[in-house]
Design a protein around this motif. Structure first.
Motif, short mmCIF file in Angstrom:
data_model
loop_
_atom_site.label_atom_id
_atom_site.label_comp_id
_atom_site.label_asym_id
_atom_site.label_seq_id
_atom_site.Cartn_x
_atom_site.Cartn_y
_atom_site.Cartn_z
N VAL A 162 47.59 48.95 -4.44
CA VAL A 162 46.64 48.69 -3.35
C VAL A 162 45.28 48.34 -3.93
O VAL A 162 44.64 47.38 -3.50
CB VAL A 162 46.53 49.91 -2.40
CG1 VAL A 162 45.38 49.75 -1.42
CG2 VAL A 162 47.84 50.11 -1.65
N GLN B 200 58.60 54.03 14.08
CA GLN B 200 59.17 54.21 12.75
C GLN B 200 60.70 54.13 12.83
O GLN B 200 61.38 55.12 13.09
CB GLN B 200 58.75 55.57 12.18
CG GLN B 200 57.28 55.76 12.09
CD GLN B 200 56.75 55.52 10.69
OE1 GLN B 200 57.49 55.40 9.75
NE2 GLN B 200 55.44 55.49 10.58
N LYS C 37 44.69 54.19 0.56
CA LYS C 37 43.44 53.49 0.84
C LYS C 37 42.21 54.35 0.57
O LYS C 37 41.14 53.83 0.33
CB LYS C 37 43.40 53.03 2.29
CG LYS C 37 44.29 51.85 2.59
CD LYS C 37 44.08 51.41 4.01
CE LYS C 37 44.91 50.19 4.33
NZ LYS C 37 44.69 49.73 5.68
N ILE D 23 49.48 45.33 0.54
CA ILE D 23 48.61 45.74 1.65
C ILE D 23 49.34 46.82 2.42
O ILE D 23 50.50 46.66 2.79
CB ILE D 23 48.30 44.54 2.57
CG1 ILE D 23 47.54 43.47 1.80
CG2 ILE D 23 47.52 45.00 3.80
CD1 ILE D 23 47.38 42.17 2.57
N VAL D 24 48.66 47.93 2.65
CA VAL D 24 49.22 49.03 3.40
C VAL D 24 48.77 48.90 4.85
O VAL D 24 47.58 48.77 5.11
CB VAL D 24 48.78 50.39 2.82
CG1 VAL D 24 49.34 51.54 3.63
CG2 VAL D 24 49.19 50.51 1.37
N LYS D 25 49.72 48.90 5.77
CA LYS D 25 49.40 48.78 7.19
C LYS D 25 49.82 50.04 7.93
O LYS D 25 50.82 50.67 7.58
CB LYS D 25 50.13 47.58 7.81
CG LYS D 25 49.59 46.26 7.38
CD LYS D 25 50.26 45.16 8.17
CE LYS D 25 49.57 43.84 7.96
NZ LYS D 25 50.14 42.82 8.84
N PHE D 26 49.08 50.37 8.96
CA PHE D 26 49.41 51.51 9.81
C PHE D 26 50.62 51.18 10.66
O PHE D 26 50.77 50.08 11.17
CB PHE D 26 48.22 51.84 10.72
CG PHE D 26 48.54 52.90 11.73
CD1 PHE D 26 48.54 54.24 11.36
CD2 PHE D 26 48.85 52.57 13.04
CE1 PHE D 26 48.83 55.22 12.29
CE2 PHE D 26 49.14 53.56 13.96
CZ PHE D 26 49.14 54.88 13.59
N CYS D 27 51.53 52.13 10.77
CA CYS D 27 52.70 51.98 11.64
C CYS D 27 52.74 53.19 12.56
O CYS D 27 52.86 54.33 12.09
CB CYS D 27 53.97 51.89 10.81
SG CYS D 27 55.44 51.61 11.82
N ASN D 28 52.62 52.94 13.85
CA ASN D 28 52.64 54.01 14.84
C ASN D 28 53.89 54.86 14.66
O ASN D 28 54.99 54.35 14.45
CB ASN D 28 52.62 53.39 16.24
CG ASN D 28 52.45 54.42 17.33
OD1 ASN D 28 53.06 55.47 17.30
ND2 ASN D 28 51.61 54.10 18.29
#
Length: 78
Positions: free
Chosen positions: A25, A40, A3, A31-36
């Motif tokens: 992107v 994971q 991003k 779409i790149v999403k945040f993953c805590n």
């Protein structure tokens, strides 16, 4: 990284496939999403996890517990 191209000068050593993702992107194809980091699920394949976390990730992946279905040894003998 995908991003924020501002880091581009410092990431030239990154392999081509990461740049490919960046291009997708930019084109809006993905779409790149945040993953805590705590969520994971792939950690189950790469790390030694506490039992509770291992069981949680296993359930996310849909992997069953053999012990709940009976002994593997008993299944082989039948």
């Amino acid at each position: 990284m995908a991003k924020n191209p501002a880091f581009h000068g410092r990431i030239k050593h990154i392999e081509i496939h990461f740049h490919f993702i960046h291009e997708l992107v930019e084109k809006g194809e993905i779409i790149v999403k945040f993953c805590n980091i705590e969520l994971q699920a792939t950690d189950i394949f790469t790390k030694a996890l506490p039992c509770q976390k291992h069981n949680y990730f296993r359930s996310l992946l849909g992997v069953c517990n053999f012990e709940s279905r009976g002994s593997v040894g008993r299944m082989i003998q039948n």
